[in-house]
Enzyme design. Structure first.
Site, short mmCIF file in Angstrom:
data_model
loop_
_atom_site.label_atom_id
_atom_site.label_comp_id
_atom_site.label_asym_id
_atom_site.label_seq_id
_atom_site.Cartn_x
_atom_site.Cartn_y
_atom_site.Cartn_z
N ASP A 21 -18.08 22.68 12.99
CA ASP A 21 -17.20 23.73 12.74
C ASP A 21 -16.49 23.33 11.51
O ASP A 21 -15.79 22.36 11.26
CB ASP A 21 -16.20 24.09 13.80
CG ASP A 21 -17.24 24.54 15.28
OD1 ASP A 21 -18.19 25.34 14.92
OD2 ASP A 21 -16.87 24.20 16.17
N ASP A 65 -0.91 21.63 15.74
CA ASP A 65 -0.60 21.06 16.90
C ASP A 65 -0.38 19.41 16.76
O ASP A 65 0.68 18.79 16.86
CB ASP A 65 -1.57 21.17 18.11
CG ASP A 65 -2.90 21.11 17.72
OD1 ASP A 65 -3.19 20.72 16.38
OD2 ASP A 65 -3.87 21.59 18.39
N ASP A 72 -13.16 25.13 9.62
CA ASP A 72 -12.07 25.91 9.34
C ASP A 72 -11.49 26.11 8.07
O ASP A 72 -11.45 25.03 7.43
CB ASP A 72 -11.25 26.02 10.57
CG ASP A 72 -11.82 26.18 11.85
OD1 ASP A 72 -12.95 26.64 12.08
OD2 ASP A 72 -11.20 25.51 12.91
#
Length: 421
Positions: free
Chosen positions: A56, A132, A58
């Protein structure tokens, strides 16, 4: 001119365009061409730096969702809590987010601190502070091939540690799922959770009750279908998080050692399948986790006078309904779970037409694998498991010979499957 300390030039890091998907590069280039800042961010950058191959990619940018949407006809805006744009290239989806700002009066939070709505945009520096973990706050700039590191994520990667950005307790209260992400990333990447990041998890585990059950199903998939399920299960158990995800399972582990062995055998098998690039149905492990609770529930109904067959099948619906209060189970998976369980009753019935209907059942292979794993922790099931192993691979004549001659056409009564007690 000397670059700022947070900018790492191309010759001092290992991120390269050859490791980034062509579709992600197309998005970055088009955003840059339109005059926007755009970065590859998060797991894509982190994994490349660790020498892994991310699936993935992003992207984050100073363009708003509406501005992104206007640049890409093959896109759609999604999300309530924070709007995102999905840009679709066939089956490949590139997720693009706008830089997020610091918390302020425009961000809606619940009483416990959980963020409910978060459509507040800011700068890339603010965006980094809102992420995070430090290792997820690394930004790759395709314009000059630099990596921007605002939170010392590269240092933590070199230390092989996972550290929360900001005060861990506050960040967990903002989004309790971060506790699950800490466990998942630490096991997936072989990182140690930094002490201050680890310490609050056990005492804040109750916050998981605030998270929608539907969202936790996706977290379940990420945790247990990424190839490190067995380690993840142990960590969740140690930190008191398993109790908030699979309470019926957690309650029975201490008193049923064979059940725990069954679970670990299933997790080990699943991890091996994923490592071999074999498919894994998310329903299978849930069927495993809830097996002993299902038997316990059926036994309770039996003590009240219900016959086993009725008690067993009635308990299926009850267990799936109860579990869905914590992790929502989509119907397409709950049907698979029911089939796997129901076939455990039918597999010992090796006579007549029932054998052929079991063998031709679309869930036979999953139910057979389930039985084989049960047999690893319960030797009394070994004979049945071995019989099915031979029977399914035998030719027609050999199969006919394997059927018990004296039981053909008999045996309407269903036998009770053995538990793990």
């Amino acid at each position: 001119m000397k670059q700022p300390d947070h900018i790492i030039p191309r010759d001092q890091h290992t991120v390269s365009r050859k490791d980034i998907s062509d579709n992600a590069l197309k998005v970055l280039y088009r955003l840059n061409k339109a005059g926007y800042d755009a970065f590859l961010v998060g797991g894509g950058v982190r994994d490349i730096l660790l020498g892994l191959h991310p699936k993935d990619f992003d992207i984050t940018t100073n363009a708003t969702p509406e501005q992104i949407r206007s640049l890409f006809r093959n896109s759609r805006i999604i999300g309530r809590r924070f709007k995102l744009v999905h840009i679709m290239f066939g089956r490949d989806i590139i997720e693009v987010a706008t830089f997020r700002a610091h918390c302020d009066s425009n961000i809606q939070q619940a009483k416990e601190g959980m963020i409910l709505r978060d459509n507040v945009y800011g700068t890339v520096e603010e965006d980094a502070e809102r992420r995070d973990f430090t290792v997820n706050a690394l930004y790759y700039n395709v314009r000059d091939f630099s990596v921007h590191d605002y939170c010392n994520g590269l240092t933590d990667l070199r230390k092989r540690q996972l550290r929360m950005i900001g005060d861990p307790e506050t960040r967990y209260r903002e989004d309790p799922v971060r506790m699950l992400r800490a466990v998942r990333l630490a096991t997936k990447l072989d990182l140690t959770i930094e002490p201050n990041t680890l310490e609050p998890i056990t005492q804040l585990a109750h916050l998981m009750e605030q998270v929608p059950a539907a969202r936790l199903f996706e977290e379940y998939r990420k945790m247990f279908l990424s190839g490190r399920g067995e380690e993840t299960f142990k960590a969740l158990q140690e930190l008191g998080l398993l109790q908030k995800l699979f309470p019926a399972t957690d309650a029975l582990l201490a008193e049923h050692q064979e059940f725990e062995g069954f679970i670990h055998a299933a997790l080990e098998n699943t991890d091996k399948r994923i490592a071999s690039d074999n498919t894994v149905n998310p329903a299978f492990l849930i069927a495993v986790f809830l097996w002993q609770p299902l038997l316990e529930r059926a036994h309770q109904l039996e003590t009240k006078g219900m016959n086993f067959n009725d008690a067993f099948f009635k308990s299926m619906g009850y267990m799936l309904s109860e579990q869905s209060r914590y992790i929502s189970i989509p119907k397409r998976y709950s049907l698979v779970i029911r089939d796997i369980w129901a076939l455990q009753v039918r597999l010992p019935q090796r006579f007549g037409k029932k054998v052929w209907s079991v063998l031709s059942h679309p869930r036979f292979r999953a139910a057979y694998d389930f039985l084989m794993l049960r047999a690893e922790s319960d030797p009394s099931l070994r004979e049945v498991a071995d019989w099915w192993t031979k029977f399914q691979d035998a030719d027609k004549a050999a199969q006919q010979a394997m059927l018990p001659k004296n039981k053909r056409g008999k045996g309407k009564r269903r036998r009770k499957p053995k538990g793990n007690d």
